[in-house]
Design an enzyme around this catalytic site. Structure first.
Site, PDB file in Angstrom:
ATOM      1  N   MET A 159       0.396  12.224  24.224  1.00 58.75           N
ATOM      2  CA  MET A 159       1.570  13.010  24.606  1.00 58.75           C
ATOM      3  C   MET A 159       1.235  14.476  24.900  1.00 58.75           C
ATOM      4  SD  MET A 159       3.548  10.517  24.618  1.00 58.75           S
ATOM      5  CE  MET A 159       5.181  11.188  24.873  1.00 58.75           C
ATOM      6  N   ARG A 160       0.057  14.718  25.424  1.00 56.97           N
ATOM      7  CA  ARG A 160      -0.329  16.066  25.830  1.00 56.97           C
ATOM      8  C   ARG A 160      -0.749  16.036  27.292  1.00 56.97           C
ATOM      9  NH1 ARG A 160       1.172  19.564  22.507  1.00 56.97           N
ATOM     10  NH2 ARG A 160      -0.294  21.019  23.457  1.00 56.97           N
TER      11      ARG A 160
ATOM     12  N   HIS B 271       2.191   4.929  31.766  1.00 59.02           N
ATOM     13  CA  HIS B 271       3.426   5.708  31.898  1.00 59.02           C
ATOM     14  C   HIS B 271       4.591   4.729  31.823  1.00 59.02           C
ATOM     15  CE1 HIS B 271       5.814   9.121  33.139  1.00 59.02           C
ATOM     16  NE2 HIS B 271       6.322   8.456  34.158  1.00 59.02           N
TER      17      HIS B 271
ATOM     18  N   GLY C 205       0.599   3.707  18.606  1.00 60.03           N
ATOM     19  CA  GLY C 205      -0.653   3.029  18.945  1.00 60.03           C
ATOM     20  C   GLY C 205      -0.523   1.544  19.212  1.00 60.03           C
ATOM     21  N   SER C 206       0.677   1.099  19.582  1.00 63.76           N
ATOM     22  CA  SER C 206       0.804  -0.335  19.862  1.00 63.76           C
ATOM     23  C   SER C 206      -0.020  -0.728  21.087  1.00 63.76           C
ATOM     24  CB  SER C 206       2.268  -0.741  20.017  1.00 63.76           C
ATOM     25  OG  SER C 206       2.814  -0.202  21.189  1.00 63.76           O
ATOM     26  N   ASN C 207      -0.177   0.177  22.036  1.00 64.44           N
ATOM     27  CA  ASN C 207      -1.034  -0.137  23.188  1.00 64.44           C
ATOM     28  C   ASN C 207      -2.505  -0.169  22.796  1.00 64.44           C
ATOM     29  OD1 ASN C 207       0.484  -0.456  25.856  1.00 64.44           O
ATOM     30  ND2 ASN C 207       1.528   1.263  24.876  1.00 64.44           N
TER      31      ASN C 207
ATOM     32  N   ASN D  49      -4.336   6.080  32.414  1.00 65.30           N
ATOM     33  CA  ASN D  49      -3.165   6.491  31.652  1.00 65.30           C
ATOM     34  C   ASN D  49      -2.086   5.435  31.820  1.00 65.30           C
ATOM     35  OD1 ASN D  49      -1.543   8.126  30.034  1.00 65.30           O
ATOM     36  ND2 ASN D  49      -0.716   9.237  31.785  1.00 65.30           N
TER      37      ASN D  49
END
Ligand code: GRF
Length: 186
Positions: free
Chosen positions: A106-107, A125, A28-30, A123
């Site tokens: 990650m899904r 990436h 969760g750093s983002n 999103n």
């Protein structure tokens, strides 16, 4: 280092206040970078909720620190991707989210989620698109908002490279949210 696009990260285009729902699977750093950007008065938004799918995801501690409600929707407890996504949609709607920000989710998501928030899902990436997509044909398409490139140095460890990527992500993801909001107004 080659930055493909190098926005002035301290400048966010003026945009209406956004109600964000963040989806995260791990550290969760983002999430934290986005929450911090809001706290610092750069991104004009509120994080209504964090959805996470792994019971031990560290993002929960970060959410607590920023007083953001965290909702666990464990994919192992759902019969299909669609059922998980339906539960996510219900939760995001309950929290009156209008922008969905996947930050290390990650899904693979299905049309159940995508059609519930048309043009309102972002999103992130870690490798450059469109060249380096995930290894399933249907993933990592869509409009590119911001990209940054980092070098791979001799003797790099995975961790060192990951840190270098994260540093860029933390800079550009909050700005990307503001830019996407502006772009969809037109
Ligand atoms: C990021 O590198 C992102 O690009 C990838 O997963 C990582 C998530 O990191 N999809 P964090 O959980 O935000 O620290």
């Amino acid at each position: 280092m080659a930055a493909l696009i190098s926005p002035d990260h301290s400048e966010f285009p003026p945009h209406p206040r956004l109600k964000l729902g963040v989806m995260a699977s791990g550290s969760g750093s983002n999430f934290e970078a986005i929450a911090q950007s809001i706290q610092d008065g750069h991104l004009n938004a509120e994080i209504q909720v964090v959805i996470y799918n792994n019971p031990d995801a560290k993002v929960v501690d970060r959410a607590q620190r920023f007083n953001v409600p965290a909702v666990l929707l464990n994919h192992r407890e759902f019969g299909s991707r669609e059922e998980l996504d339906q539960a996510i949609v219900t939760s995001l709607k309950n929290y009156q989210v209008d922008w969905v920000v996947m930050a290390g989710w990650m899904r693979i998501v299905t049309p159940v989620l995508i059609n519930a928030f048309p043009n309102r899902i972002l999103n992130i990436h870690p490798s450059l698109l469109p060249s380096f997509k995930g290894n399933r044909a249907e993933v990592d398409s869509g409009k590119i908002i911001i990209q940054a490139a980092v070098p791979i140095l001799e003797g790099d460890t995975v961790e060192a490279l990951q840190n270098r990527i994260h540093a860029q992500e933390h800079q550009i993801y909050p700005a990307a949210i503001a830019i996407a909001a502006i772009q969809t107004q037109h």
